[in-house]
Scaffold this motif. Sequence first.
Motif, mmCIF file in Angstrom:
data_model
loop_
_atom_site.group_PDB
_atom_site.id
_atom_site.type_symbol
_atom_site.label_atom_id
_atom_site.label_comp_id
_atom_site.label_asym_id
_atom_site.label_seq_id
_atom_site.Cartn_x
_atom_site.Cartn_y
_atom_site.Cartn_z
ATOM 1 N N ARG A 1 4.289 36.975 43.247
ATOM 2 C CA ARG A 1 4.398 38.386 42.811
ATOM 3 C C ARG A 1 5.373 39.125 43.713
ATOM 4 N N ASP B 1 8.969 38.339 43.066
ATOM 5 C CA ASP B 1 9.473 38.651 41.730
ATOM 6 C C ASP B 1 10.433 39.848 41.805
ATOM 7 N N ARG C 1 10.792 42.103 39.812
ATOM 8 C CA ARG C 1 10.136 43.316 39.302
ATOM 9 C C ARG C 1 9.242 43.978 40.360
ATOM 10 N N TYR C 2 9.046 43.312 41.483
ATOM 11 C CA TYR C 2 8.135 43.837 42.496
ATOM 12 C C TYR C 2 8.731 45.063 43.194
ATOM 13 N N LYS C 3 7.984 46.185 43.213
ATOM 14 C CA LYS C 3 8.523 47.435 43.769
ATOM 15 C C LYS C 3 7.805 47.876 45.046
ATOM 16 N N TYR D 1 -0.609 42.934 50.266
ATOM 17 C CA TYR D 1 -0.488 42.903 48.801
ATOM 18 C C TYR D 1 -1.787 43.363 48.144
ATOM 19 N N SER E 1 -2.212 46.601 45.901
ATOM 20 C CA SER E 1 -2.676 46.448 44.513
ATOM 21 C C SER E 1 -3.796 47.423 44.202
ATOM 22 N N TYR F 1 3.304 46.563 41.378
ATOM 23 C CA TYR F 1 3.644 45.354 40.631
ATOM 24 C C TYR F 1 2.669 45.255 39.463
#
Length: 277
Positions: A88, A91, A93-95, A104, A108, A115
């Motif tokens: 993740r 990736d 797309r991970y911001k 993480y 989350s 993400y």
Amino acid sequence: MKVLIKVTVFSLLTIGFFAGFSNFGIPEINPAPPPIEEKLDLGSMTMERFIVLGDKIFNGKGTCTLCHNAVGGRAPMLDTVAATAPERMADPRYKGDADTLEAYLYESMVKPSAYVVAGFGKTGSNDTESPMPDASAGGISLSDAELKAVIAYLQDTSGADVTVEIPSDAAAEEAAAPAQEAAPAGAPRAPHASVDAIMAQLACVACHKVAGQGGEIGPDLSGIGASRDRDYLRRAILEPAADVAEGYPPGIMPPNYGDQLYATELEMLINYLAESK
Ligand code: HEC
Ligand code: HEC
């Protein structure tokens, strides 16, 4: 002489009787125990107990299992998160800013949109917005110590080393935990006297906005009385599969509220929703 023996035997028996009676017959009266020391021993929290606390929060107050469960398919399962988190974070797309599993997991929970796991985003957001609420705010409002306990639990259950440090206020959270645990489905409990308490216990707001606040997995209930009548509302709560609100997926609203609500509570909910216009 005979008399003397009799008197002596009698006396001995009498003494023996009272001696025995006082030993065995008189209930022992213990002084009241000293009052339990109120101050918590903050140093005594062990990692094992901290993980158990995280388990309780994950399954109770945190409402995590409402979405993260094996049946609904509403959210990814977290028992493999130790293995998937590095992917993740790598990736494009991970911001977020996390570079460890611990960070993480924390991110989350408090910034779910950093993400969004593919296929799990809010409808229409193309996986850019997470439907998961911020666990540190709103209806869930976990404290920092509670968030850390959940991280310890998730690291442990997904097979990673537990890296979180036990915060100094963890023992206080543990002491408060049993009272905060959500009642298991169908468990006997006292009926609630307010709509707010019912909705909190049954976690309606995790999925629905009510009076403008709450989740977005289900339709906004803030003004639902304007378009739905009492019969519809009753059916929607007792048999969610009977009418599925347009644009929303079926099979997500729990089907067993009929077993969890007292009749008076159901009526209060219906009245409240019917009058929300
Ligand atoms: C209302 C439903 C809902 C609730 C309640 C919820 N989550 Fe989530 N969660 C999701 C969804 C959907 C995703 C996937 C989308 C995303 O990545 O944000 C997700 C993603 C996650 C992830 C990232 C998973 C991954 O594979 O990378 C973690 C960790 C997580 N949730 C933990 C929790 C914890 C801990 C709680 C309780 C404090 C919780 N969630 C409560 C819906 C929920
Ligand atoms: C896990 C998520 C979830 C929870 C918890 C939940 N719902 Fe729902 N609810 C939904 C979804 C998704 C829909 C739309 C699909 C459907 O109609 O089944 C829905 C539909 C509804 C509707 C019909 C709305 C309409 O416009 O047709 C009502 C009323 C409702 N829910 C009330 C409640 C109440 C009251 C509670 C708490 C006792 C609750 N829900 C708990 C997900 C949830």
